[in-house]
Design an enzyme around this catalytic site. Structure first.
Site, PDB file in Angstrom:
ATOM      1  N   TYR A   1       0.830  -1.199   0.000  1.00 35.94           N
ATOM      2  CA  TYR A   1       0.000   0.000   0.000  1.00 35.94           C
ATOM      3  C   TYR A   1       0.871   1.260   0.000  1.00 35.94           C
ATOM      4  O   TYR A   1       1.359   1.706   1.041  1.00 35.94           O
ATOM      5  CB  TYR A   1      -0.932   0.021   1.209  1.00 35.94           C
ATOM      6  CG  TYR A   1      -1.863  -1.166   1.319  1.00 35.94           C
ATOM      7  CD1 TYR A   1      -2.202  -1.941   0.211  1.00 35.94           C
ATOM      8  CD2 TYR A   1      -2.411  -1.526   2.544  1.00 35.94           C
ATOM      9  CE1 TYR A   1      -3.051  -3.035   0.315  1.00 35.94           C
ATOM     10  CE2 TYR A   1      -3.273  -2.608   2.664  1.00 35.94           C
ATOM     11  CZ  TYR A   1      -3.576  -3.363   1.547  1.00 35.94           C
ATOM     12  OH  TYR A   1      -4.417  -4.439   1.662  1.00 35.94           O
TER      13      TYR A   1
ATOM     14  N   HIS B   1       0.205 -12.279   1.466  1.00 32.39           N
ATOM     15  CA  HIS B   1      -0.539 -11.347   0.635  1.00 32.39           C
ATOM     16  C   HIS B   1      -0.513 -11.745  -0.841  1.00 32.39           C
ATOM     17  O   HIS B   1       0.546 -11.795  -1.461  1.00 32.39           O
ATOM     18  CB  HIS B   1       0.059  -9.944   0.791  1.00 32.39           C
ATOM     19  CG  HIS B   1      -0.850  -8.831   0.394  1.00 32.39           C
ATOM     20  ND1 HIS B   1      -0.430  -7.518   0.296  1.00 32.39           N
ATOM     21  CD2 HIS B   1      -2.179  -8.819   0.087  1.00 32.39           C
ATOM     22  CE1 HIS B   1      -1.452  -6.752  -0.053  1.00 32.39           C
ATOM     23  NE2 HIS B   1      -2.516  -7.520  -0.195  1.00 32.39           N
TER      24      HIS B   1
END
Length: 310
Positions: free
Chosen positions: A47, A129
């Site tokens: 992010y 992830h």
């Protein structure tokens, strides 16, 4: 087993997802979440090339009583492109780039790097992830590495975070994970992840439901915008509009129903909502506190707008 708050803050938007969020606004957004009672915070190196972690860590410094999750699988390394802007959806300078790494050493390095960016001594939850193209290495190397860290008490809970349900189902069946973060696959418009959630309920794996607005179409009382980060197809807009009409008859807004729906499944411990401005946080918190009548779900089922098993 870790206890997870029912309502969490997702850190992708404060990592400049799609557009820049000024530093002061990002801090005010996290502060608004805290003041609204949010005590679950999720972030990832992905992010904003670490920007979300840095901002979240700075805001949480000196606070206690929260649950923090971050992710492994993408290491941040010096950019080989010579600069420019990030090409993966975040409006940040491309001084770094992502390198896939689900090896044991990569997992440990990823968490160590995350703690430096966060400026915090520990995280509570570590999630593998997006191992879509790296499933076997994630199973053979990343999972054992996280299980070892859990056994050592470095993290309290481990799992994975994905936008699909099939790979997480393998992990639930083949490993001893604690948590799955599932984005967009158990919502008012998409219950395709039901097999995963049912398996999680059976095995005691907690689910963090993310993407409950399907990236935008369910975020406003009148459906509009995007579905899974693409322009929403007309048939889905029509379906969402019908759902919104039934919600309105029951005194419920579409985003309120979208937030409440996933928590009806026994496997779902929490919903996680991203926000880029304080007013988004406070608006969602206000909706979160309002009850949704059971007969709303019954009417949606009877109209064929919701799976009867949901």
């Amino acid at each position: 087993m870790i206890e997870l708050p029912r309502y969490g803050f997702g850190g992708a938007p404060i990592g400049n997802l799609f557009q820049e969020v000024p530093e002061e606004q990002a801090r005010a957004t996290i502060d608004a979440a805290w003041e609204s009672g949010v005590r679950l915070f999720d972030t990832a190196p992905h992010y904003g090339l670490g920007l979300s972690e840095r901002r979240l860590g700075a805001a949480l410094a000196g606070r206690s009583g929260y649950v923090l999750s971050t992710k492994v699988g993408r290491l941040l390394v010096p950019s080989s492109s010579g600069g420019g802007r990030d090409g993966e959806g975040f409006d940040v300078p491309a001084e770094l780039e992502r390198a896939w790494d689900f090896s044991r050493d990569g997992v440990r390095r990823s968490l160590e790097d995350s703690l430096v960016r966060l400026g915090l001594p520990a995280v509570d939850v570590a999630l593998i992830h997006d191992p879509d193209e790296h499933v076997e290495q994630a199973l053979a190397a990343a999972y054992p590495a996280l299980a070892e860290l859990r056994a050592q008490g470095v993290v309290q809970a481990i799992g994975l975070g994905m936008n699909q349900w099939q790979v997480p189902l393998r992990f639930v069946q083949e490993t001893d994970i604690d948590v799955v973060m599932l984005a967009g696959r158990y919502t008012l418009l998409d219950q395709s992840g039901s097999p995963l959630l049912d398996a999680c309920a059976e095995r005691g794996v907690k689910v963090l439901a993310a993407g409950v607005f399907n990236s935008g179409i369910l975020a406003t009382p009148k459906p509009a915008g995007t579905y899974d980060y693409q322009p929403a197809p007309a048939p889905l807009v029509d379906r969402a509009t019908k759902i919104a009409g039934i919600c309105e008859r029951h005194g419920v807004s579409l985003p309120q129903a979208a937030m409440a729906f996933p928590l009806r499944h026994p496997a779902v411990a929490s919903i996680v909502l991203g926000a880029r401005a304080p007013e988004e946080v406070t608006a969602n918190a206000a909706l979160w506190s309002r009850p949704v009548p059971e007969n709303l779900w019954e009417e949606l089922e009877s109209e064929g707008l919701l799976s009867p098993a949901s």
